[in-house]
Design a protein around this motif. Structure first.
Motif, PDB file in Angstrom:
ATOM      1  N   VAL A  91       0.856  -1.185   0.000  1.00  0.00           N
ATOM      2  CA  VAL A  91       0.000   0.000   0.000  1.00  0.00           C
ATOM      3  C   VAL A  91       0.894   1.236   0.000  1.00  0.00           C
ATOM      4  CG1 VAL A  91      -1.646   1.394   1.346  1.00  0.00           C
ATOM      5  CG2 VAL A  91      -1.947  -1.086   1.161  1.00  0.00           C
ATOM      6  N   ARG A  92       0.551   2.161  -0.871  1.00  0.00           N
ATOM      7  CA  ARG A  92       1.254   3.448  -0.890  1.00  0.00           C
ATOM      8  C   ARG A  92       0.261   4.523  -0.451  1.00  0.00           C
ATOM      9  NH1 ARG A  92       3.962   6.600  -6.063  1.00  0.00           N
ATOM     10  NH2 ARG A  92       5.011   8.225  -4.829  1.00  0.00           N
ATOM     11  N   ARG A  93       0.640   5.232   0.637  1.00  0.00           N
ATOM     12  CA  ARG A  93      -0.260   6.270   1.161  1.00  0.00           C
ATOM     13  C   ARG A  93       0.587   7.428   1.675  1.00  0.00           C
ATOM     14  NH1 ARG A  93      -4.787   5.639   5.982  1.00  0.00           N
ATOM     15  NH2 ARG A  93      -6.184   7.336   5.235  1.00  0.00           N
ATOM     16  N   GLN A  94       0.219   8.594   1.169  1.00  0.00           N
ATOM     17  CA  GLN A  94       0.903   9.818   1.582  1.00  0.00           C
ATOM     18  C   GLN A  94       2.417   9.710   1.380  1.00  0.00           C
ATOM     19  OE1 GLN A  94      -0.321  10.491   5.631  1.00  0.00           O
ATOM     20  NE2 GLN A  94      -2.458  10.958   5.063  1.00  0.00           N
ATOM     21  N   GLY A  95       2.824   9.074   0.183  1.00  0.00           N
ATOM     22  CA  GLY A  95       4.218   9.000  -0.179  1.00  0.00           C
ATOM     23  C   GLY A  95       5.002   7.897   0.522  1.00  0.00           C
ATOM     24  N   ARG A  96       4.345   7.132   1.397  1.00  0.00           N
ATOM     25  CA  ARG A  96       5.045   6.065   2.107  1.00  0.00           C
ATOM     26  C   ARG A  96       4.521   4.716   1.633  1.00  0.00           C
ATOM     27  NH1 ARG A  96       5.185   6.798   8.433  1.00  0.00           N
ATOM     28  NH2 ARG A  96       6.603   5.036   8.073  1.00  0.00           N
ATOM     29  N   TRP A  97       5.431   3.693   1.642  1.00  0.00           N
ATOM     30  CA  TRP A  97       5.100   2.344   1.194  1.00  0.00           C
ATOM     31  C   TRP A  97       5.001   1.422   2.400  1.00  0.00           C
ATOM     32  CZ3 TRP A  97       4.015   0.688  -3.714  1.00  0.00           C
ATOM     33  CH2 TRP A  97       4.259   1.590  -4.765  1.00  0.00           C
ATOM     34  N   TYR A  98       3.969   0.569   2.362  1.00  0.00           N
ATOM     35  CA  TYR A  98       3.767  -0.432   3.408  1.00  0.00           C
ATOM     36  C   TYR A  98       3.648  -1.804   2.702  1.00  0.00           C
ATOM     37  CZ  TYR A  98       2.489   3.757   5.976  1.00  0.00           C
ATOM     38  OH  TYR A  98       2.483   5.016   6.536  1.00  0.00           O
ATOM     39  N   SER A  99       4.334  -2.825   3.237  1.00  0.00           N
ATOM     40  CA  SER A  99       4.351  -4.141   2.593  1.00  0.00           C
ATOM     41  C   SER A  99       4.031  -5.227   3.592  1.00  0.00           C
ATOM     42  CB  SER A  99       5.734  -4.411   1.975  1.00  0.00           C
ATOM     43  OG  SER A  99       5.793  -5.706   1.444  1.00  0.00           O
ATOM     44  N   SER A 100       3.394  -6.307   3.093  1.00  0.00           N
ATOM     45  CA  SER A 100       3.077  -7.448   3.961  1.00  0.00           C
ATOM     46  C   SER A 100       4.252  -8.417   4.061  1.00  0.00           C
ATOM     47  CB  SER A 100       1.852  -8.182   3.419  1.00  0.00           C
ATOM     48  OG  SER A 100       2.129  -8.718   2.125  1.00  0.00           O
ATOM     49  N   SER A 101       5.346  -8.138   3.329  1.00  0.00           N
ATOM     50  CA  SER A 101       6.489  -9.044   3.308  1.00  0.00           C
ATOM     51  C   SER A 101       7.771  -8.231   3.373  1.00  0.00           C
ATOM     52  CB  SER A 101       6.477  -9.895   2.023  1.00  0.00           C
ATOM     53  OG  SER A 101       7.674 -10.615   1.900  1.00  0.00           O
ATOM     54  N   LEU A 102       8.753  -8.815   4.053  1.00  0.00           N
ATOM     55  CA  LEU A 102      10.049  -8.160   4.145  1.00  0.00           C
ATOM     56  C   LEU A 102      10.843  -8.302   2.850  1.00  0.00           C
ATOM     57  CD1 LEU A 102      11.120  -9.267   7.736  1.00  0.00           C
ATOM     58  CD2 LEU A 102      10.118  -7.080   7.022  1.00  0.00           C
ATOM     59  N   GLU A 103      10.504  -9.314   2.020  1.00  0.00           N
ATOM     60  CA  GLU A 103      11.261  -9.557   0.790  1.00  0.00           C
ATOM     61  C   GLU A 103      10.802  -8.693  -0.369  1.00  0.00           C
ATOM     62  OE1 GLU A 103       9.914 -11.993   2.554  1.00  0.00           O
ATOM     63  OE2 GLU A 103      11.706 -12.874   3.443  1.00  0.00           O
ATOM     64  N   VAL A 104       9.589  -8.171  -0.324  1.00  0.00           N
ATOM     65  CA  VAL A 104       9.026  -7.411  -1.436  1.00  0.00           C
ATOM     66  C   VAL A 104       8.791  -5.984  -0.983  1.00  0.00           C
ATOM     67  CG1 VAL A 104       7.106  -7.215  -3.053  1.00  0.00           C
ATOM     68  CG2 VAL A 104       7.957  -9.466  -2.389  1.00  0.00           C
ATOM     69  N   GLY A 105       9.247  -5.037  -1.810  1.00  0.00           N
ATOM     70  CA  GLY A 105       9.080  -3.640  -1.474  1.00  0.00           C
ATOM     71  C   GLY A 105       8.692  -2.827  -2.686  1.00  0.00           C
ATOM     72  N   ALA A 106       8.817  -1.500  -2.529  1.00  0.00           N
ATOM     73  CA  ALA A 106       8.403  -0.592  -3.593  1.00  0.00           C
ATOM     74  C   ALA A 106       9.219  -0.792  -4.861  1.00  0.00           C
ATOM     75  CB  ALA A 106       8.541   0.854  -3.119  1.00  0.00           C
ATOM     76  N   ALA A 107      10.493  -1.214  -4.697  1.00  0.00           N
ATOM     77  CA  ALA A 107      11.344  -1.390  -5.871  1.00  0.00           C
ATOM     78  C   ALA A 107      10.872  -2.530  -6.763  1.00  0.00           C
ATOM     79  CB  ALA A 107      12.785  -1.644  -5.432  1.00  0.00           C
ATOM     80  N   ASP A 108      10.052  -3.432  -6.213  1.00  0.00           N
ATOM     81  CA  ASP A 108       9.585  -4.569  -6.994  1.00  0.00           C
ATOM     82  C   ASP A 108       8.324  -4.260  -7.795  1.00  0.00           C
ATOM     83  OD1 ASP A 108      11.609  -6.316  -6.028  1.00  0.00           O
ATOM     84  OD2 ASP A 108      10.521  -6.478  -4.146  1.00  0.00           O
ATOM     85  N   VAL A 109       7.760  -3.075  -7.586  1.00  0.00           N
ATOM     86  CA  VAL A 109       6.586  -2.675  -8.357  1.00  0.00           C
ATOM     87  C   VAL A 109       7.075  -2.014  -9.640  1.00  0.00           C
ATOM     88  CG1 VAL A 109       4.492  -1.285  -8.413  1.00  0.00           C
ATOM     89  CG2 VAL A 109       5.235  -2.359  -6.273  1.00  0.00           C
ATOM     90  N   PRO A 110       6.701  -2.532 -10.817  1.00  0.00           N
ATOM     91  CA  PRO A 110       7.166  -1.946 -12.075  1.00  0.00           C
ATOM     92  C   PRO A 110       6.780  -0.482 -12.176  1.00  0.00           C
ATOM     93  CG  PRO A 110       6.173  -4.094 -12.476  1.00  0.00           C
ATOM     94  CD  PRO A 110       5.887  -3.741 -11.047  1.00  0.00           C
ATOM     95  N   ALA A 111       7.693   0.331 -12.741  1.00  0.00           N
ATOM     96  CA  ALA A 111       7.453   1.774 -12.840  1.00  0.00           C
ATOM     97  C   ALA A 111       6.213   2.072 -13.679  1.00  0.00           C
ATOM     98  CB  ALA A 111       8.683   2.455 -13.451  1.00  0.00           C
TER      99      ALA A 111
END
Length: 461
Positions: A91-111
């Protein structure tokens, strides 16, 4: 330095037909496999995207409700969602990213996916995370000023596509193999008439001029069969006509030859009364007349053999006995006959005896003398070997010496009609045998007569 130009050998008819069937089946199977794979892949991907969108919309609704009504932090809201196994939530909210997994983050979301969702549209994107294929789906949540992303692994889809590719590859290979087998069968059917023509031509060349192609109901082969049989009929008629002409000419020459022989014989009785020059002329005429008579006899015999009129009763006799009789009858009593066991044959003794005498005369006249005569048994064949002491016959001329009037090499300058060996070949062929010329172990020429052995009891010679 000049290079050697080698002509490329084109494939045979059977190979060409088989190759055509194989390539055609391979091309069709490959096109079918590629088309099937493309359609199947498109269908599976579309189905996977639709399923993922339905799941993400449902999960996004839960996240939106949690953020709007419960007032919980985004991380706690994500923990309350139950996505499919192997899926990670962001989830991206107010410029911050929240993830349900430690292995997957914002960098893994295609631009590209982030841009599409940021513009207010739901979107999907195929990507890879840590080397594994994934499907990323994003949905905007304007009610809570957020964006929801779900990244799910697609390993099972990749395995399914791999299985489909393997199955299609196996199908293409089996189809190509089937095309090759069909090509072998079709080429065999295609060349079968050619083989029949070749076998028939070989039998005709082997001394069976009455052989013909059997009738056929195939409309495509009827013309070929009829044309071939008509050609053989015309050829046989031409050969018989030439043989009859040769026999008739030779027969018509008999009367003047007899008159000439009688006249020369009368002159020979009064030879001493002639001057020396006339005596030499008379001797020359006598020799040439004798040679002419011998040539005429050979021509008559050849004509009888070719027309079939020379066939006489055949008797069972040992080949060694026949060779001994031929030697004794031609004044060659001193030449031994070496035999290894019984060698029975069923032949026209007079005709074959004359053929052997011709071989002996050829050895004396052209081979510096007859050396030895051997009789051997080789399975179902009996061989008569005649060796001379001459220089031998060059390999390139060993077949030609059996042609009519052939005078090859040094033999061309020696006396003789050139019909003796051709008469031998025709006589042996009339007995279902064969004759050939090879090199003698002693260095001269060796003539080998092969005849079928006769192991059945019969009447002796």
């Amino acid at each position: 330095m000049t290079g050697v130009v080698r002509r490329r050998r084109s494939p045979g008819l059977r190979a060409g037909v088989t190759l055509s069937f194989t390539l055609g089946a391979s091309a069709l199977a490959t096109l079918a496999a590629l088309g099937t794979h493309a359609v199947t892949r498109e269908h599976l991907l579309d189905q996977r995207e639709r399923s993922a969108l339905r799941q993400v919309f449902a999960d996004a609704s839960s996240v939106r409700d949690g953020l709007r009504t419960a007032g919980l932090p985004p991380g706690d809201v994500l923990a309350a969602v139950s996505p499919p196994d192997g899926s990670d939530l962001l989830v991206r909210r107010q410029g911050r990213w929240y993830s349900s997994s430690l292995e997957v983050g914002a960098a893994d979301v295609p631009a590209g996916l982030r841009e599409a969702v940021g513009s207010g549209s739901a979107a999907v994107a195929w990507s890879r995370v840590d080397g594994r294929p994934v499907l990323a789906v994003g949905v905007p949540l304007p009610a809570v000023d957020a964006q929801y992303y779900e990244i799910s692994g697609t390993g099972e889809l990749a395995r399914t596509l791999d299985a489909v590719r393997a199955a299609l590859a196996a199908f293409a290979l089996s189809t190509a193999a089937g095309g090759a087998l069909l090509g072998v069968w079709a080429s065999g059917r295609a060349v079968a008439p050619l083989h029949a023509v070749a076998r028939t031509a070989a039998r005709i060349a082997g001394g069976e001029p009455g052989t013909r192609l059997p009738p056929t109901d195939d409309p495509d082969l009827t013309t070929i069969v009829g044309s071939f049989n008509s050609m053989v009929d015309a050829l046989e008629e031409q050969i018989q006509r030439e043989a009859r002409f040769s026999a008739d000419v030779s027969h018509e020459l008999r009367s003047p030859l007899t008159t000439l022989t009688t006249s020369v014989a009368l002159l020979q009785r009064r030879r001493e009364e002639l001057p020396p020059r006339s005596q030499r002329a008379l001797d020359l005429v006598s020799r040439e007349l004798e040679r002419f008579a011998r040539t005429l006899d050979d021509l008559l015999e050849l004509g009888r053999l070719e027309s079939g009129a020379g066939a006489r009763e055949r008797v069972r006799v040992d080949a060694a006995v026949l060779a001994r009789q031929a030697l004794d009858g031609s004044g060659r009593e001193a030449v031994p006959v070496r035999a290894s066991g019984a060698a029975p044959v069923r032949v026209d003794a007079q005709q074959l005896g004359r053929a052997l005498v011709n071989l002996f005369d050829n050895a004396d006249r052209h081979g510096e003398g007859l050396v030895a005569v051997q009789v051997q048994r080789a399975g179902a064949r009996v061989r008569v070997l005649v060796d001379d002491a001459g220089p031998g016959v060059p390999p390139a001329e060993r077949q030609r010496v059996f042609e009519r009037f052939a005078r090859t090499g040094s033999r061309g300058s020696l006396p003789g009609s050139g019909l003796g060996l051709s008469l031998v070949a025709e006589s042996v062929r009339a007995h279902d045998g064969a004759v050939r010329c090879t090199a003698s172990p002693a260095g001269g020429a060796r003539f080998v007569v092969e005849l079928p052995a006769d192991d059945t009891a019969g009447v002796g010679a």
